[in-house]
Design an enzyme around this catalytic site. Structure first.
Site, PDB file in Angstrom:
ATOM      1  CD  GLU A  58      15.523 -13.613   4.905  1.00  0.00           C
ATOM      2  OE1 GLU A  58      14.625 -14.059   5.655  1.00  0.00           O
ATOM      3  OE2 GLU A  58      16.109 -12.537   5.115  1.00  0.00           O
ATOM      4  CG  ASP A  64      -1.927   1.067   1.260  1.00  0.00           C
ATOM      5  OD1 ASP A  64      -2.735   1.098   0.319  1.00  0.00           O
ATOM      6  OD2 ASP A  64      -1.933   1.889   2.197  1.00  0.00           O
TER       7      ASP A  64
HETATM    8  C1  NOJ Z   1      -4.432   3.022  -0.874  1.00  0.00           C
HETATM    9  C2  NOJ Z   1      -5.529   2.060  -0.645  1.00  0.00           C
HETATM   10  O1  NOJ Z   1      -5.797   1.356  -1.824  1.00  0.00           O
HETATM   11  C3  NOJ Z   1      -6.706   2.853  -0.140  1.00  0.00           C
HETATM   12  O2  NOJ Z   1      -7.889   2.103  -0.095  1.00  0.00           O
HETATM   13  C4  NOJ Z   1      -6.354   3.405   1.222  1.00  0.00           C
HETATM   14  O3  NOJ Z   1      -7.394   4.236   1.674  1.00  0.00           O
HETATM   15  C5  NOJ Z   1      -5.069   4.218   1.169  1.00  0.00           C
HETATM   16  N1  NOJ Z   1      -4.047   3.568   0.401  1.00  0.00           N
HETATM   17  C6  NOJ Z   1      -4.526   4.468   2.550  1.00  0.00           C
HETATM   18  O4  NOJ Z   1      -4.002   3.301   3.118  1.00  0.00           O
END
Ligand code: NOJ
Length: 553
Positions: free
Chosen positions: A257, A205
């Site tokens: 790993e 993310d």
């Molecule tokens: C990107 C994610 O796909 C989204 O759903 C989220 O709100 C933000 N990152 C924050 O983590």
């Protein structure tokens, strides 16, 4: 699947499971791991290679799991670590790999580190794991800089003790300080924890946001956007900084790993394919989502430019492309394509549907887009419900909206709930088999009245349905030696028509022009997005063709 020795992630079709909206095993109205396990046969018959599961960790759910309180626990709403292990094992038995999300940019404000930081007070080592600063102005009551939260409002919140902390998303999602060695060590340990449980990789993310400029300066003025082409890259204080790659080199060593081909996919928003390619070098991450494809308007010239740029830049560093049409953050593509979008559609920008929706048009284009995407070299992502042709739900009552964007924008942006509505499995009325018969609660977001005809059960066996189109395409993709990893060759075609060949003996034609297009001589239709009559491909139709080989003497 051109070369059987290539690692799986080079051309995998990965199905995105937004857990809370996929299938509800325990009847509380929210999808869960039990629900996913019960639907593995469906995923297997659909023909996907892997599933990416949105965050399932313990979370107060301020941003539906992207605010993680404990990365080594599963949220009770979704199940337990033991169930996660069962899911991984059962998915593997179905030949499906499992890729959870990892959220390294921020934690929940309920994470033990953040609670400790609050308790320890200004100047404490506990605060150094996050980004705490004094405010500006004589009384320190102005934010330390002018950064904005992606969800609206300032990216800083002030505490009663006077300090401010950074959150590029909601205030419940404090940003970690990735210059701190404990943060780096902790995430490497979390990766090992889950790799040890058998996961095949991670979706990262906000992969482009981890490292901030050490001085946290105000945002510099954005260079003026050129009339044509891409905006110029500039040194942004918190997005896509070069220092971030050092983290991923270390993560790659962790993945290596473990036995098997463990792999990462980055959610990285970069200004250009060159900048994106920097994430996927041989000693870095394996793949990154290609959002340029998703953001392109339904226009042959734009799409071809995106495809060419992506293949060239990623190919130069030996990485495969990954193609995406929809996900849990953007408007579902039948609703995007069903409007006369003139300008390039930009993700993460307030979405206001403009003009009437022609869902028939959007769906026709979505069918053609699916064949285009699945014929391109590299991997592809399918967002749950995309294979059913689900549209965006644009009329959710305001009282049910849950995305933090709705509140943070002062009720000016309805947020992303419209693409997160629980998906229909069977039956003529809600909850369409989303949960068990004796469910104690309705699905967490209301489903539209007419979704019965879009359910898995209703579409199964109907050869004209979106579901059967995806099934056929995925089956052919597995079988056909030209599809998956490899290259493509553009063929001459009139303006508005995309026509490319792949070896051996495959051709994909997409007609985005206003005129019908005659399919080339010497080919036969393997699969088409709509009925092909008299050898003509109508507007917004795509076809996969077998090229008859010249007879050898
Ligand atoms: C990107 C994610 O796909 C989204 O759903 C989220 O709100 C933000 N990152 C924050 O983590």
């Amino acid at each position: 699947m051109s070369t059987s020795t290539a690692p799986w992630w080079r051309d995998a079709v990965i199905y995105q499971v937004y857990v809370r909206s996929f299938a509800d095993g325990n009847g509380d109205g929210v999808g869960d791991i039990a629900g996913i396990r019960s639907r593995l046969p469906y995923l297997s018959s659909l023909g996907v290679d892997a599933i990416w599961i949105n965050p399932w960790y313990r979370s107060p759910m301020a941003d539906h799991g992207y605010d993680v309180a404990d990365f080594r626990e599963i949220d009770p709403l979704f199940g337990t670590v033991a169930e996660a292990e069962q899911l991984i094992e059962e998915a593997h038995r179905h030949g499906i790999r499992v890729i959870p999300d990892i959220v390294p940019n921020h934690t929940s404000d309920q994470h033990e580190w953040f609670r400790a930081a609050l308790a320890a007070g200004p100047g404490s080592p506990e605060r150094e794991r996050y980004v705490f600063r004094a405010g500006r102005g004589p009384a320190g009551d102005e934010p330390p800089n002018d950064w904005a939260s992606c969800f609206g409002g300032p990216a800083w919140t002030q505490l009663p003790d006077g300090e401010w902390y950074l959150h590029l998303f909601a205030p419940e999602q404090p940003d970690l300080n990735w210059r701190h060695p404990e943060v780096r060590a902790e995430f490497e340990s979390i990766l090992r924890f889950w790799f040890g449980k058998g996961v095949d990789g991670f979706r990262i993310d906000v992969a482009h946001g981890l490292v901030k400029h050490p001085e946290l300066p105000d945002l510099p003025p954005r260079p003026e956007a050129p009339a044509e082409g891409r905006p110029q890259h500039f040194d942004h204080p918190h997005w896509d900084r070069d220092e971030v790659h050092d983290i991923y080199r270390a993560w790659r060593r962790v993945a290596d790993e473990f036995p098997g081909d463990r792999s990462f996919v980055a959610e990285a928003w970069a200004d250009s394919p060159e900048r994106l390619a920097a994430y996927v070098r041989r000693d870095g991450l394996h793949t990154a989502f290609n959002f340029d494809f998703l953001m392109s308007s339904w226009d042959a010239k734009d799409l071809r430019a995106v495809i060419d740029d992506s293949l060239a830049m990623l190919g130069a560093v030996g990485a495969p492309a990954t193609w995406v049409l929809s996900n849990h953050d953007v408007v579902r593509h039948p609703s995007r394509y069903g409007r006369e979008v003139v300008k390039r559609w930009v993700a993460n920008e307030t979405y206001r549907p403009e003009g009437p929706l022609d869902l028939g048009l959007g769906t026709r284009r979505a069918r053609a887009a699916a064949l285009l995407m699945l014929a391109l070299p590299g991997g592809a992502y399918v967002y749950q419900g995309e294979e059913l042709g689900l549209p965006e739900v644009e009329d959710l009552p305001e009282s049910v909206l849950q995305d933090p964007v709705w509140e943070r924008s002062g009720h000016t942006d309805r947020g992303r709930d419209g693409c997160r509505v629980p998906i229909p499995w069977s039956g003529r009325s809600a909850p369409y088999g989303f949960g068990p018969e004796n469910a104690s609660a309705a699905p967490w977001l209301p489903q539209p009245e007419l979704w019965g005809e879009l359910s898995v059960a209703a579409q199964t066996g109907d050869e004209n349905s979106m579901l059967e189109l995806y099934r056929s395409a995925l089956r052919l993709r597995r079988e056909h030696p030209a599809l998956g990893d490899g290259g493509l060759r553009w063929l001459d075609a009139p303006a508005g028509v995309l026509d490319f060949g792949r070896d051996p003996g495959f051709r994909c034609v997409v007609n985005l022009s206003a005129e019908p297009y005659r399919l080339p001589e010497g080919t036969s239709v393997l699969l088409a997005s709509g009925p092909v009559r008299d050898g003509m491909l109508t507007t917004d139709q795509a076809a996969w063709l077998a090229v008859r080989m010249p007879a050898t003497s």
